[in-house]
Design a protein around this motif. Structure first.
Motif, PDB file in Angstrom:
ATOM      1  N   PHE A   1       4.583  38.201 -26.253  1.00 20.41           N
ATOM      2  CA  PHE A   1       5.823  38.392 -27.012  1.00 20.41           C
ATOM      3  C   PHE A   1       6.594  37.081 -27.067  1.00 20.41           C
ATOM      4  N   THR A   2       6.970  36.670 -28.285  1.00 16.32           N
ATOM      5  CA  THR A   2       7.782  35.474 -28.477  1.00 16.32           C
ATOM      6  C   THR A   2       8.808  35.734 -29.581  1.00 16.32           C
ATOM      7  N   THR A   3      10.037  35.319 -29.350  1.00 13.62           N
ATOM      8  CA  THR A   3      11.060  35.400 -30.382  1.00 13.62           C
ATOM      9  C   THR A   3      12.071  34.287 -30.144  1.00 13.62           C
ATOM     10  N   PHE A   4      13.016  34.123 -31.076  1.00 15.27           N
ATOM     11  CA  PHE A   4      14.039  33.082 -30.961  1.00 15.27           C
ATOM     12  C   PHE A   4      15.417  33.691 -31.201  1.00 15.27           C
ATOM     13  N   THR A   5      16.423  33.103 -30.577  1.00 14.69           N
ATOM     14  CA  THR A   5      17.779  33.615 -30.770  1.00 14.69           C
ATOM     15  C   THR A   5      18.324  33.220 -32.140  1.00 14.69           C
ATOM     16  N   ASN A   6      19.175  34.077 -32.682  1.00 18.04           N
ATOM     17  CA  ASN A   6      19.834  33.823 -33.960  1.00 18.04           C
ATOM     18  C   ASN A   6      20.998  32.858 -33.764  1.00 18.04           C
ATOM     19  N   GLU A   7      21.730  32.584 -34.845  1.00 13.12           N
ATOM     20  CA  GLU A   7      22.840  31.631 -34.775  1.00 13.12           C
ATOM     21  C   GLU A   7      23.951  32.096 -33.848  1.00 13.12           C
ATOM     22  N   ASP A   8      24.030  33.409 -33.583  1.00 12.02           N
ATOM     23  CA  ASP A   8      25.032  33.929 -32.655  1.00 12.02           C
ATOM     24  C   ASP A   8      24.469  34.127 -31.248  1.00 12.02           C
TER      25      ASP A   8
ATOM     26  N   PRO B   1       7.979  46.143 -14.070  1.00 16.27           N
ATOM     27  CA  PRO B   1       8.601  44.822 -13.950  1.00 16.27           C
ATOM     28  C   PRO B   1       7.692  43.722 -14.493  1.00 16.27           C
ATOM     29  N   ILE B   2       8.293  42.814 -15.243  1.00 24.87           N
ATOM     30  CA  ILE B   2       7.523  41.771 -15.923  1.00 24.87           C
ATOM     31  C   ILE B   2       8.436  40.559 -16.108  1.00 24.87           C
ATOM     32  N   ILE B   3       7.845  39.373 -16.268  1.00 25.36           N
ATOM     33  CA  ILE B   3       8.635  38.138 -16.348  1.00 25.36           C
ATOM     34  C   ILE B   3       8.994  37.807 -17.792  1.00 25.36           C
ATOM     35  N   LEU B   4      10.288  37.556 -18.015  1.00 22.18           N
ATOM     36  CA  LEU B   4      10.798  37.062 -19.297  1.00 22.18           C
ATOM     37  C   LEU B   4      11.291  35.639 -19.076  1.00 22.18           C
ATOM     38  N   SER B   5      10.901  34.735 -19.972  1.00 30.05           N
ATOM     39  CA  SER B   5      11.259  33.325 -19.834  1.00 30.05           C
ATOM     40  C   SER B   5      12.122  32.873 -21.004  1.00 30.05           C
ATOM     41  N   VAL B   6      13.087  31.989 -20.721  1.00 26.46           N
ATOM     42  CA  VAL B   6      13.948  31.402 -21.747  1.00 26.46           C
ATOM     43  C   VAL B   6      13.749  29.892 -21.733  1.00 26.46           C
ATOM     44  N   GLN B   7      13.470  29.324 -22.921  1.00 26.60           N
ATOM     45  CA  GLN B   7      13.283  27.882 -23.048  1.00 26.60           C
ATOM     46  C   GLN B   7      14.155  27.363 -24.188  1.00 26.60           C
ATOM     47  N   LYS B   8      14.863  26.272 -23.905  1.00 28.94           N
ATOM     48  CA  LYS B   8      15.746  25.669 -24.905  1.00 28.94           C
ATOM     49  C   LYS B   8      15.840  24.180 -24.621  1.00 28.94           C
ATOM     50  N   GLU B   9      15.593  23.368 -25.649  1.00 21.45           N
ATOM     51  CA  GLU B   9      15.642  21.924 -25.462  1.00 21.45           C
ATOM     52  C   GLU B   9      17.012  21.508 -24.937  1.00 21.45           C
TER      53      GLU B   9
ATOM     54  N   ILE C   1      12.403  32.890 -26.472  1.00 21.02           N
ATOM     55  CA  ILE C   1      12.253  33.975 -25.506  1.00 21.02           C
ATOM     56  C   ILE C   1      10.779  34.352 -25.455  1.00 21.02           C
ATOM     57  N   VAL C   2      10.199  34.329 -24.252  1.00 18.72           N
ATOM     58  CA  VAL C   2       8.765  34.591 -24.105  1.00 18.72           C
ATOM     59  C   VAL C   2       8.526  35.615 -22.994  1.00 18.72           C
TER      60      VAL C   2
ATOM     61  N   THR D   1      21.873  35.826 -30.282  1.00 18.91           N
ATOM     62  CA  THR D   1      21.297  37.139 -29.997  1.00 18.91           C
ATOM     63  C   THR D   1      19.820  37.200 -30.335  1.00 18.91           C
ATOM     64  N   PHE D   2      19.134  38.139 -29.696  1.00 19.91           N
ATOM     65  CA  PHE D   2      17.729  38.401 -30.003  1.00 19.91           C
ATOM     66  C   PHE D   2      17.430  39.867 -29.714  1.00 19.91           C
ATOM     67  N   GLN D   3      16.384  40.362 -30.341  1.00 15.71           N
ATOM     68  CA  GLN D   3      15.963  41.743 -30.151  1.00 15.71           C
ATOM     69  C   GLN D   3      14.718  41.774 -29.272  1.00 15.71           C
ATOM     70  N   LEU D   4      14.745  42.641 -28.287  1.00 15.68           N
ATOM     71  CA  LEU D   4      13.619  42.770 -27.369  1.00 15.68           C
ATOM     72  C   LEU D   4      12.746  43.938 -27.823  1.00 15.68           C
ATOM     73  N   ASN D   5      12.017  43.731 -28.919  1.00 10.57           N
ATOM     74  CA  ASN D   5      11.174  44.793 -29.465  1.00 10.57           C
ATOM     75  C   ASN D   5       9.825  44.815 -28.763  1.00 10.57           C
ATOM     76  N   ALA D   6       9.854  45.107 -27.484  1.00  9.57           N
ATOM     77  CA  ALA D   6       8.639  45.151 -26.680  1.00  9.57           C
ATOM     78  C   ALA D   6       8.735  46.323 -25.717  1.00  9.57           C
ATOM     79  N   LYS D   7       7.621  46.972 -25.488  1.00  8.56           N
ATOM     80  CA  LYS D   7       7.595  48.114 -24.574  1.00  8.56           C
ATOM     81  C   LYS D   7       7.503  47.617 -23.143  1.00  8.56           C
TER      82      LYS D   7
END
Length: 267
Positions: free
Chosen positions: A60-67, A79-87, A53-54, A69-75
């Motif tokens: 800001f960068t983070t990764f999802t857990n085994e379930d 409006p701003i762009i959030l990107s999801v990348q997964k092989e 998650i970027v 989920t991820f936490q969006l600890n960003a202010k």
């Protein structure tokens, strides 16, 4: 004895109030962090572990857990762009704001298909770095402008019968067109810009008037070659005649999706 009792009472009250204050602070932080967002496989609904998650403009960068989920600890103020990348999955982006993230996000991403091409998964700022705070979806642009246009080269293998080519813009923000204004996407009162334009091998194939996500643009088959070039140009302020005032926009995740026309029609 009274003095000892008084001292004990004061110490007890002091500890009580400090504990209550500290507990409120910790509890508030925990509650905030427990608002979990989820990335899932769009088709199966299963959670995806290790999705990236970027939010480029916030570093800001983070990764999802085994379930998943991820936490969006960003202010998030604007409006701003959030990107999801997964092989193994198509790049995905979405424009988020403080209203959208009041509730947990649940984002479904699609598996890559044969023929998918990632032109770029970076974020690009087009324009002249001269923009209004009332501009459409402007999330305090952090990236500097690369100029008035973005050009990328890529290759496409020979198409099978019935196949179509789509250029997909994951997200675009900042467009200050007349249509964007009528949709309430900006608060600029006295001006608007011409639309952004997409060119394929030198031919204009689309005008983009509205900000949004997952913008799919079909390419006429007669324009497609083995070596290809796509260009996105930003618009200009139509009310500024003294000099060229370019609309500041940001685009992210530009991909090519090759699909069978008949399968798409059935979906």
């Amino acid at each position: 004895m009274k003095k000892i009792f008084l001292i004990i009472l004061i110490l007890a009250l002091n500890i009580f109030f400090k504990t209550e204050l500290f507990a409120d602070t910790i509890t508030g932080q925990i509650n905030k962090n427990e608002t979990l967002n989820t990335i899932i496989d769009k088709k199966t609904g299963k959670p995806l572990q290790g999705a990236k998650i970027v939010i480029p403009n916030l570093n800001f960068t983070t990764f999802t857990n085994e379930d998943g989920t991820f936490q969006l600890n960003a202010k998030i103020d604007k409006p701003i762009i959030l990107s999801v990348q997964k092989e193994g999955y198509r790049p995905f982006s979405i424009t988020i704001d403080k209203e959208l993230i009041k509730n947990p996000l649940k984002i479904g991403v699609e598996k890559s298909r044969l023929g998918d091409i990632t032109i770029t998964n970076e974020i690009y700022h087009l324009g002249d770095n001269n923009f209004s705070e009332q501009s459409a979806n402007v999330g305090d642009f952090k990236t500097k402008s690369i100029g008035q246009s973005l050009t990328k080269n890529f290759q496409i293998q020979a198409l099978e019968k019935g196949e179509i080519v789509n250029i997909v813009i994951g997200s675009i923000i900042g467009l200050d067109t007349k249509l964007a204004k009528s949709f309430g996407q900006n608060n600029i009162e006295y001006a608007y810009s011409s639309p952004a334009e997409m060119y394929f091998n030198g031919h204009k194939i689309k005008e983009i008037h509205l900000n949004g996500d997952n913008i799919k643009i079909q390419v006429p088959n007669q324009l497609i070659r083995f070596n290809n070039q796509v260009t996105i140009k930003t618009g200009r302020n139509l009310f500024q005649t003294q000099y060229s005032d370019y609309d500041d926009i940001e685009v992210m995740n530009i991909t090519v999706e090759i699909e069978n026309y008949y399968n798409v029609a059935q979906e």
